[in-house]
Write an enzyme that holds these catalytic residues in place. Structure first.
Site, mmCIF file in Angstrom:
data_model
loop_
_atom_site.group_PDB
_atom_site.id
_atom_site.type_symbol
_atom_site.label_atom_id
_atom_site.label_comp_id
_atom_site.label_asym_id
_atom_site.label_seq_id
_atom_site.Cartn_x
_atom_site.Cartn_y
_atom_site.Cartn_z
ATOM 1 C CB CYS A 1 -25.656 39.478 -27.068
ATOM 2 S SG CYS A 1 -24.098 39.973 -27.802
ATOM 3 C CD GLN B 1 -26.508 39.544 -20.100
ATOM 4 O OE1 GLN B 1 -25.484 39.828 -20.698
ATOM 5 N NE2 GLN B 1 -27.670 40.083 -20.366
ATOM 6 N N GLY C 1 -28.358 51.952 -20.907
ATOM 7 C CA GLY C 1 -27.023 51.489 -21.282
ATOM 8 C C GLY C 1 -26.136 52.629 -21.706
ATOM 9 N N GLY D 1 -33.753 50.609 -24.310
ATOM 10 C CA GLY D 1 -33.428 51.026 -25.672
ATOM 11 C C GLY D 1 -33.582 52.512 -25.876
ATOM 12 C CG ASP D 2 -32.546 54.144 -29.018
ATOM 13 O OD1 ASP D 2 -31.420 53.645 -28.844
ATOM 14 O OD2 ASP D 2 -33.142 54.121 -30.115
HETATM 15 C C1 LIG Z 1 -20.830 48.150 -25.920
HETATM 16 C C2 LIG Z 1 -22.075 47.404 -25.590
HETATM 17 C C3 LIG Z 1 -21.996 46.155 -24.981
HETATM 18 C C4 LIG Z 1 -23.162 45.436 -24.685
HETATM 19 N N1 LIG Z 1 -23.062 44.227 -24.043
HETATM 20 C C5 LIG Z 1 -24.195 43.571 -23.673
HETATM 21 C C6 LIG Z 1 -24.123 42.374 -22.895
HETATM 22 O O1 LIG Z 1 -23.043 41.897 -22.528
HETATM 23 N N2 LIG Z 1 -25.295 41.774 -22.582
HETATM 24 C C7 LIG Z 1 -26.511 42.271 -22.972
HETATM 25 O O2 LIG Z 1 -27.554 41.689 -22.663
HETATM 26 N N3 LIG Z 1 -26.596 43.409 -23.670
HETATM 27 C C8 LIG Z 1 -25.481 44.072 -24.007
HETATM 28 N N4 LIG Z 1 -25.574 45.264 -24.671
HETATM 29 C C9 LIG Z 1 -26.911 45.833 -24.933
HETATM 30 C C10 LIG Z 1 -27.336 46.781 -23.803
HETATM 31 O O3 LIG Z 1 -27.475 46.091 -22.589
HETATM 32 C C11 LIG Z 1 -28.670 47.471 -24.152
HETATM 33 O O4 LIG Z 1 -29.659 46.488 -24.302
HETATM 34 C C12 LIG Z 1 -28.580 48.285 -25.430
HETATM 35 O O5 LIG Z 1 -27.398 49.060 -25.481
HETATM 36 C C13 LIG Z 1 -29.802 49.219 -25.580
HETATM 37 O O6 LIG Z 1 -29.878 50.088 -24.498
HETATM 38 P P1 LIG Z 1 -29.362 51.632 -24.589
HETATM 39 O O7 LIG Z 1 -30.021 52.242 -25.798
HETATM 40 O O8 LIG Z 1 -29.794 52.243 -23.298
HETATM 41 O O9 LIG Z 1 -27.875 51.570 -24.765
HETATM 42 C C14 LIG Z 1 -24.431 45.982 -24.995
HETATM 43 C C15 LIG Z 1 -24.495 47.240 -25.595
HETATM 44 C C16 LIG Z 1 -23.349 47.960 -25.879
HETATM 45 C C17 LIG Z 1 -23.470 49.335 -26.504
#
Ligand SMILES: Cc1cc2nc3c(=O)[nH]c(=O)nc-3n(C[C@H](O)[C@H](O)[C@H](O)COP(=O)(O)O)c2cc1C
Length: 335
Positions: A109, A79, A233, A210-211
């Protein structure tokens, strides 16, 4: 890990995934050891931590550790983040030269540090700039380019459909949508209605994010959005085997047996060993602390152990403490 029954095999441009479950890029977490673990436990693809497009920082240790390595297992997806179209194109070329098989563009982000430079999700305010970036990056590399974004800038400006259309017209091969706006940060619950709306109108693969924390939620999100894949994530933190659990549930319609304490112990020790090897002992043992925190927090009375673990300054002490912790859990289960 075979493709999941009932779901179409997912191809992103010329890259075909072994299944439709993707490990999210997470800065500070999705390093090579974590990505490899997610892949071994069933992710169809993993995505690297974001790589800054600004070439002034490419030769720092931080960027070097974020580079993909040709011995990474699975599809090597990198990325990139930035707002200057030429810099983004060069960053894509640079990473492909070093082994990337897919380039993902970060427009999701919300971090202030990133948004201040009008990068990450801040770009969603500027569709014209997005178009230029996407066209330049797609034109610069032979590998498929994907886009990761939120549903919009804020709740009054949910423009993901407009951007998805721009992306498709610019040659982007798949889009991940995190069901929140930039203004939502990580607050509230993700919504999947906007993702479903994009899926209905756009023909390139859509990845819902997401979630999604459980196999049941994964199934619901697939059913509701009709997305081609889902991205996980935070639920993989301390549970990289969640991909295997979701695949099992989607295939068999029932939950897989919980991992035993022995099995969890083996995963944690393997993870720690890979962190020590990858970062060296000094950095590796510091990074190990947060992962151990996630792996152990579900066990009753683990607070004291985590406090103790967080001040250990030696890799062999970390391993010894972990083995003692799991041994205590096993004994408690027997008594
Ligand atoms: C600690 C942390 C770091 C993240 N870093 C990035 C990143 O570098 N690039 C990105 O596109 N999203 C990043 N995200 C967002 C995740 O890729 C994802 O879109 C977000 O956490 C929602 O998904 P989840 O609910 O499954 O965690 C980050 C999220 C977290 C919690």
């Amino acid at each position: 890990m075979r493709n999941i029954a009932g779901l179409n095999l997912l191809s992103i441009g010329k890259v075909t995934l072994r299944n439709n479950l993707i490990a999210a890029p997470m800065a500070g977490i999705s390093d090579q050891p974590f990505r490899n673990l997610c892949y071994r436990f069933g992710a169809g693809m993993t995505v690297s931590e974001m790589f800054l497009a600004n070439s002034d920082v490419w030769h720092t240790d931080k960027s070097a550790l974020r580079m993909i390595a040709t011995d990474d297992i699975g599809i090597r997806a990198v990325q990139i983040v930035g707002s200057d179209p030429d810099e983004m194109a060069k960053a894509a070329e640079f990473n492909v030269k070093h082994g990337a098989q897919l380039i993902d563009i970060n427009m999701g982000c919300p971090a202030k540090k990133v948004n201040k430079k009008l990068a990450g999700s801040a770009l969603m305010q500027n569709p014209e700039l997005i178009k230029t970036i996407l066209q330049k990056v797609v034109g610069a590399v032979e590998v498929p380019v994907t886009l990761k974004m939120r549903t919009g800038w804020d709740k009054n400006n949910r423009n993901c459909l407009e951007i998805a259309q721009i992306a498709q017209d610019s040659g982007i091969k798949a889009i991940t949508i995190h069901g929140r706006t930039r203004a939502c940060l990580f607050n509230g619950e993700a919504e999947y209605q906007s993702i479903k709306a994009v899926k209905e109108k756009i023909s390139i693969p859509i990845i819902a994010n997401g979630d999604i924390c459980t196999p049941e939620q994964a199934k619901d999100v697939f059913n509701y959005t009709q997305a081609d894949a889902i991205m996980i994530g935070r639920a993989a933190q301390g549970r990289p085997w969640i991909f295997e659990e979701i695949a099992f549930y989607l295939t068999h319609g029932k939950l897989q047996k919980e991992k035993t304490v022995d099995e969890v112990e083996q995963v944690v020790l393997l993870h720690l060993n890979e962190l020590y090897q990858f970062y060296g002992e000094y950095k590796g043992l510091r990074i190990a602390r947060k992962h151990v925190n996630w792996y152990t927090k579900h066990y009753a009375d683990s607070d004291q152990f985590r406090r103790l673990f967080s001040v250990l300054n030696d890799t062999s002490e970390q391993v010894k403490a972990l083995k003692a912790f799991f041994s205590k859990i096993r004994n408690n289960q027997k008594s």
